[in-house]
Design an enzyme around this catalytic site. Structure first.
Site, PDB file in Angstrom:
ATOM      1  CB  SER D  52      -6.873 -27.439  25.209  1.00  0.00           C
ATOM      2  OG  SER D  52      -5.814 -28.386  25.348  1.00  0.00           O
ATOM      3  CE  LYS D 171      -8.694 -34.010  22.868  1.00  0.00           C
ATOM      4  NZ  LYS D 171      -8.946 -32.568  23.480  1.00  0.00           N
ATOM      5  CB  SER D 173      -5.009 -33.120  20.082  1.00  0.00           C
ATOM      6  OG  SER D 173      -6.087 -33.452  21.029  1.00  0.00           O
ATOM      7  N   GLY D 196      -8.526 -36.435  19.160  1.00  0.00           N
ATOM      8  CA  GLY D 196      -8.669 -34.999  19.252  1.00  0.00           C
ATOM      9  C   GLY D 196      -8.679 -34.141  18.057  1.00  0.00           C
TER      10      GLY D 196
END
Lengths: 300, 300, 300, 300
Positions: D52, D171, D173, D196
């Site tokens: 991202s 991951k 987040s 994350g």
């Protein structure tokens, strides 16, 4: 297409056309062409291709252009062709909008980006849509569809964007009267408001929230949608309500299955459907049966 | 009140009456009496006291009982008096419902609990409302008002509760067509559905979602609400829409101020308002001016 | 209790005590007394009664006062007694806070109101809590528990309220590091931050977000909570993590059952539990068995 | 890269590398190369490109491939290169994952789709990720980032996907302890969990939720992130907390500006940053000044 002609066409019923697929999942351009031909005499006021229902986010660039070209070939040039062109970046949106304009689209429907949610402020939306509208050779329609994207285009942004000479209206699929009326209240009367919600369709026409409808269910029951639209416009509320109830009954069956359900229902009408692209899924056999039954009940 | 009479009265317009207060914040029972008298000839089909607009959660037990007794004294016994009785616990709700029944209330409006949100499952709601309806000497109306409580009564719970002989309907203030139509679809036709949203009022009547309306704005503009209701019932959609637009214009001004705004508007009509109880706040002077102007514009 | 003593006690582990009930659902004051006596030597730094876990919103005014009086009688006056006093209205909150102060509570834990959500602006919260803190004879702790109420006390309001001389800290049960650290960053170091989340307990102590813990699970495993607290304070992270894992394992079993699960687990420890009040529910037999097994595994 | 080597590398700190841009907004491949070279000796355990933070959704296919090729050229083959490959459709995700594998990526980080939200059921996620993992020549990491996409990968889906031999970790987040610990609890110990979130970094390492970190802020302060990671791993909690506080202070300044802020901070360190692509925006001059000051304070 002239502005006035375009605005007139936005007052009516427009199907958010499915992109038909072959059983192995490839885009079925012949099916798309056949569908558009089949719908030609049903009183629809225009066509949207590459909307959410048209699976735009799941198609490749090549497939998208193919769909636009087929659509323009099949839709007489005096009839409205809207194409969904919104991408996550402003740059890609502009590029694709220019391409579809060259291929003969009459207007671009630009969905909100929906990645980087905290960055999507009023300012960001105004910047994004202004850049797209500045660069677009064809008129732009805003498109807010929170049920599918999780993102709502804020009324404050819409109010500011409605002043742009190349932004002519909005498709709002929130299904929320409060939101549509707020849009109405903060935009000029010439700004076209279209509801993308089958459930808030008769209500939106009756209470003045919407000028027109862009509906997935108009793939399956275009005649009923058009008849309902005409009934309410002519003040025949009771007649409109009967048709609306038929749409709702169908919608209830379809809504459990998303776009896969719409495509199965289109196929049940004898038109071109096919499986949606993963991560979307086609209904299972039982679902298909229920959809078929609902479609047949509606058509009879 | 007989069941049939009650159901008839639910098809109409019912104000969610404010609880008037003196300038120092005490309940103004004389004001409440005066308001109810003033509204008597306006075509309203009943009255709700101690709803959200009536500040029920902010009143003491004594104040609540006082309000019910005044209301019953002022409202002829052949006219519908609904009282809000929902508390966080089932036990307290039952106790208070019994008390208001003894004081002559015709029906109890039972708001969802809204503490312990994760515990509020379909099962918990069914258990809670069933216990209340079993124990209540008077018919029960469910009440779901997510904009104020953050809690939505799920359609599945409503469908099951609609089978209880002592649960006669629901006030749904979601303002969401999808939710009201889902309720409709999963409850018998005799189950009364009332919309608590001014914005989704004409739409809900026109598209068949609602039988009646329980509105805060009916404190301020009862005549307009009643006229709109009658127009749409008589098939005069255009006439209804003109009245609806006037309501929306007023609603837009009021909605920024919550219940404090409703009470200021009631006062602007010459009826009894007063400051809401903290943590709610009265509008500031500028707000009061805007509200007054909007009310005067409406009345003229 | 002197301010300094109070602040010291907030650095530690405080159980959000259950309100024991008899099998027929009445408040079991003897059980409450017995629990408080049983916990006296376990290293807890204070006690909270009438928190969310104590079912405050589900008790009558009389039951609440009874619980406070029993608690004060059992808890030595040099040990911290916090009482939950927040009601929907500012007025009722002040009244109840004064009563518990007279009954000897050392501090009041004031949960956010959670009706009239749109009215709960930063300004409204500041007004509400300032009025309570002004009127309260004892120090006030803010209390934000979005998982149960749907309402988050905004950091901006906390920052302003932290300046009030009679507001000494906050219990934040969001379980969100981002929220607790934002509170930390916008309040003075003397402002006590307590995490109400078992899952974000070791993390919050380790990363500096929290000074202390107010936990439901400290009803069931006070010794483990205290040992974990001491381990992390003494820099023995590995030891703390072993204890934390044991808490998490228990917490996972309990969390499916809410407060009914906590009370069943308290009973499984041989202390006083009992059924929670409706709309909360006790776990079914299978749930009770699982809880018992988890408690026995923990204690061994 | 061998599986064991890969898993070891996931226990550490990995920057979610920005994609540097020239002042006119084109991808600056030289800048990317220079950044990767500059970071080589700082103790990072691998690199993520096209996450991202790397603006993957805003880059063209060509730009993406260019970035991967530059990254692989600069990162020694015994060091971990993760590439973000998730697209809205399963088909496009597979295609792109295959391409990056051919270009030498060691693992693919596959973000959840986030269009068609109601279709994103547990089943849909399992189908999508299974198809990708089946087709991918390289190991797959799941990626859930609700703050940016509005979509959470459900624990139930993660638990099922963790059994796939080609899915090695996640991951997450969310920054939510509850979510990370639930993942932990429902996946085998060999399944790598990486946080994350900068705010839930020290906490996640301390309480055992996470094995490693993939952080945007590791673009700006790689040394501090690495030192904090090592301190907590060595049991020096106090030392870790001092470093964490420095990260938080920086993070607070950056977080108002999103990816534009990260890139400005990277530039302030003398590395390659540049403006993010619209609809993202660069900070204004005042923002840049604040960021510069915060970076300088950190570095000193």
């Amino acid at each position: 297409m002239e502005r006035e002609h375009l605005l007139t066409a936005l007052h009516g019923v427009i199907p958010a056309a499915v992109t038909p697929t072959t059983p192995d999942g490839e885009v079925d351009t012949e099916g798309l062409a056949a569908n558009l031909r089949a719908w030609r005499t049903l009183g629809l006021s225009g066509y949207l291709v590459l909307g959410s229902t048209g699976e735009m986010p799941l198609l490749s660039e090549f497939e998208r252009m193919m769909a636009v070209e087929v659509a323009r070939r099949e839709i007489p040039t005096d009839q409205l062709l809207i194409v969904g062109t919104g991408q996550q970046s402003t740059r890609a949106t502009i590029e694709f909008t220019r391409q579809v304009a060259e291929s003969g689209a009459d207007a671009a429907l630009v969905v909100t980006p929906n990645y980087y949610v905290p960055a999507l402020t009023v300012e960001a939306f105004v910047r994004h849509y202004t850049a797209v509208a500045d660069a677009s050779p064809i008129p732009v329609l805003l498109y807010s569809v929170p049920p599918l994207t999780g993102v709502t285009l804020p009324v404050e942004a819409i109010a500011r964007l409605a002043e742009h000479p190349n932004i002519v209206g909005i498709k709002d699929s929130s299904g929320q009267p409060r939101h549509l009326h707020a849009i109405r209240q903060h935009t000029p009367p010439s700004f076209a408001v279209l509801s993308g919600s089958a459930v808030y369709s008769l209500g939106a026409l009756a209470d003045g929230a919407a000028d027109g409808l862009i509906l997935a269910i108009a793939n399956v029951a275009p005649e009923v949608c058009v008849a309902m639209y005409r009934a309410v416009r002519e003040g025949d509320l009771e007649g409109a309500r009967v048709l609306y109830r038929r749409l709702l009954t169908l919608n209830e069956v379809l809504s459990a299955h998303g776009i896969g359900g719409i495509k199965a229902a289109v196929a049940a009408r004898g038109w071109a459907g096919g499986p949606p692209r993963s991560p979307l899924a086609a209904p299972d056999e039982e679902g298909v049966e229920r959809i078929r039954a609902a479609v047949h009940k509606l058509v009879l």
